[in-house]
Design an enzyme around this catalytic site. Sequence first.
Site, PDB file in Angstrom:
ATOM      1  N   GLY A 147      14.649 -18.409  16.878  1.00 41.42           N
ATOM      2  CA  GLY A 147      13.688 -18.261  15.786  1.00 41.42           C
ATOM      3  C   GLY A 147      12.636 -19.346  15.805  1.00 41.42           C
ATOM      4  O   GLY A 147      12.797 -20.390  16.437  1.00 41.42           O
ATOM      5  N   ASP A 180      10.724 -22.421  -1.853  1.00 42.44           N
ATOM      6  CA  ASP A 180      10.445 -21.641  -0.640  1.00 42.44           C
ATOM      7  C   ASP A 180      11.429 -20.493  -0.484  1.00 42.44           C
ATOM      8  O   ASP A 180      11.890 -20.199   0.618  1.00 42.44           O
ATOM      9  CB  ASP A 180      10.501 -22.556   0.586  1.00 42.44           C
ATOM     10  CG  ASP A 180       9.691 -22.009   1.758  1.00 42.44           C
ATOM     11  OD1 ASP A 180       8.860 -21.111   1.531  1.00 42.44           O
ATOM     12  OD2 ASP A 180       9.883 -22.485   2.891  1.00 42.44           O
ATOM     13  N   VAL A 213      13.911 -22.894  16.559  1.00 40.21           N
ATOM     14  CA  VAL A 213      15.339 -22.971  16.275  1.00 40.21           C
ATOM     15  C   VAL A 213      16.098 -22.435  17.490  1.00 40.21           C
ATOM     16  O   VAL A 213      15.798 -21.348  17.992  1.00 40.21           O
ATOM     17  CB  VAL A 213      15.721 -22.151  15.024  1.00 40.21           C
ATOM     18  CG1 VAL A 213      17.206 -22.324  14.715  1.00 40.21           C
ATOM     19  CG2 VAL A 213      14.875 -22.582  13.829  1.00 40.21           C
ATOM     20  N   GLY A 215       9.282 -25.526  13.111  1.00 36.02           N
ATOM     21  CA  GLY A 215       9.325 -25.560  14.565  1.00 36.02           C
ATOM     22  C   GLY A 215      10.233 -24.478  15.101  1.00 36.02           C
ATOM     23  O   GLY A 215      10.419 -23.444  14.475  1.00 36.02           O
ATOM     24  N   GLY A 268       9.463 -21.083  13.042  1.00 41.55           N
ATOM     25  CA  GLY A 268       8.905 -21.100  11.696  1.00 41.55           C
ATOM     26  C   GLY A 268       7.920 -22.234  11.541  1.00 41.55           C
ATOM     27  O   GLY A 268       7.452 -22.827  12.525  1.00 41.55           O
ATOM     28  N   GLY A 269       7.594 -22.567  10.269  1.00 43.48           N
ATOM     29  CA  GLY A 269       6.634 -23.618  10.003  1.00 43.48           C
ATOM     30  C   GLY A 269       7.103 -24.978  10.480  1.00 43.48           C
ATOM     31  O   GLY A 269       6.301 -25.839  10.844  1.00 43.48           O
ATOM     32  N   LYS A 301      17.287 -27.009  14.914  1.00 48.11           N
ATOM     33  CA  LYS A 301      15.865 -26.815  14.605  1.00 48.11           C
ATOM     34  C   LYS A 301      15.082 -28.050  15.040  1.00 48.11           C
ATOM     35  O   LYS A 301      15.380 -29.161  14.630  1.00 48.11           O
ATOM     36  CB  LYS A 301      15.691 -26.551  13.111  1.00 48.11           C
ATOM     37  CG  LYS A 301      14.278 -26.191  12.704  1.00 48.11           C
ATOM     38  CD  LYS A 301      14.225 -25.499  11.354  1.00 48.11           C
ATOM     39  CE  LYS A 301      14.695 -26.379  10.232  1.00 48.11           C
ATOM     40  NZ  LYS A 301      14.469 -25.744   8.904  1.00 48.11           N
TER      41      LYS A 301
END
Length: 376
Positions: free
Chosen positions: A74, A200, A81, A79, A76-77, A102
């Site tokens: 994965g 979030d 994973v 970085g 995301g914002g 992560k």
Amino acid sequence: MKKKMVCFSCISVNRKDVRDFDEEMPSRSIKSSGRSLGGKGGESNNQKGNVACSFTFKELALATQNFREANLIGEGGFGSVYKGRLESALASFLLSQVVAIKQLNLDGLQGNQEFIVEVLMLSLLHHKNLVNLIGYCTDGDQRLLVYEFMPMGSLENHLFDLEPGKKPLSWSTRLKIAAGAAHGLEYLHCEANPPVIYRDLKSSNILLDNDFNPKLSDFGLAKLGPVGENTHVSTRVMGTYGYCAPEYAMSGKLTLKSDIYSLGVVLLELITGRKAYDSSRNPGEQNLVVWSRPFLKDRRKFVQMVDPLLNGQFSVRSLHHAVAITAMCIQEQANFRPIISDIVVALDYLVSQAESSDSQGGGSQTGKQTNQHKEN
């Protein structure tokens, strides 16, 4: 009992040597010791003596086969994973553990401050519906976080853009996920002291285990809530478009009710199978809350909102209750939104009804049947 937060510097760790686990997934051999931060809430992860361990970059590189692309699960914002494998030495036993690692993108949207907040929050807060932080790495400019591995990925993976042949979530499973996420939020709002505003909450941050039990993740944007006579926390607007409460997006005034709005958006996603914001849809349908408003005003239209992938397999009565809860959560005026404890009670009731119906082998109605039945 409410949990008092303690100093971040209280984290103590113990590093051990590194060794390969196997050729497929190298790992580390570790005996970790240290102080557990904070007490336990009524519903803990059952992790006695929780410790956030400090890892070297070399150890985590070995655990992920040097951050091999095949282990990427994965982005995301924060970085990327990666899936990795650690090996713990306990007495004469060797216990391997699959983890999610992560890695902070140094050029990304989130930085060192969010990293520190996440380590702090997840070192102090423990609940069965919050993801478990195993450790972290601060070698040089490297910033990495090590979590328990959640095998079913995020809620987002099971709601949107499903691959052919992938089974959609059942109505009862959707309710179970909603209730579990609400329990996690209730812990943050009501058990943590001072309370924590998650800030979030979204489907990609709700992770699932093999039994589809949910856990909230990504606490880099979390804030300590208002205390005493204060009604809100003033901060820069952060979060994901489509999930942010309108009053927070406009003023930067953050309250516990901001999380309630985000939970309402997730509930809408669970009911409709639509994304909070989808630029691929026609104008007027891109923002899920805006699209849903006309349906929420007319009980006769509730069924028209439901995710087609459910194929009509849901209880109309349960749907009406779920929509009512959702509508209250996404009220424009924050004061009109319910508190999380009331939402938990309502969702737990729906889950119990759905489980009872499933155990009896009935209670679901098809879309055609729902249109033939009179509204209650």
